[in-house]
Write a protein that holds these residues in place. Structure first.
Motif: not given
Length: 112
Positions: A47-54, A75-77, A82-84, A90-93
């Protein structure tokens, strides 16, 4: 005696234009605005104000508030990978890849 009251059909507004045309024009305008502003109908990874981590060493991801470091075990991608959106390239990868504890990209084994 004849009445002098005229009733307009419900499908018309003043000026004689069909309501259908106005609704169609409004919908077309909204679609064009969405396309021009880059709005997407896809589900965002976070969501807004967030970023994905792996998750390091295994499958899985999470969303972390902007400005905060990833939690332990995440960790950060890597930059540019980075999947969006759910189901994007990148989500699939990353569904069968992850990072090891040294930050190297590795392929996941089945069931990890």
């Amino acid at each position: 005696m004849r009445s002098s009251i005229r009733v307009r059909p419900a499908s018309r507004v003043s000026g004689g234009r069909p309501v259908r045309s106005l609704v169609g024009l409004a919908l077309a305008g909204a679609a064009a605005a969405a396309a021009l502003t880059g709005c997407s109908m896809e589900d965002a990874t976070c969501g807004g104000g967030e970023y994905p981590v792996l998750r390091v060493g295994g499958s899985g991801s999470a969303c972390q508030p902007d400005g905060e470091e990833p939690p332990k075990g995440y960790a950060r991608y890597p930059e540019g990978k980075v999947p969006e959106h759910v189901g994007d390239k990148w989500d699939t990868y990353w569904s069968d890849h992850t990072l090891d504890k040294n930050g190297k990209i590795i392929k996941l084994k089945d069931g990890q």
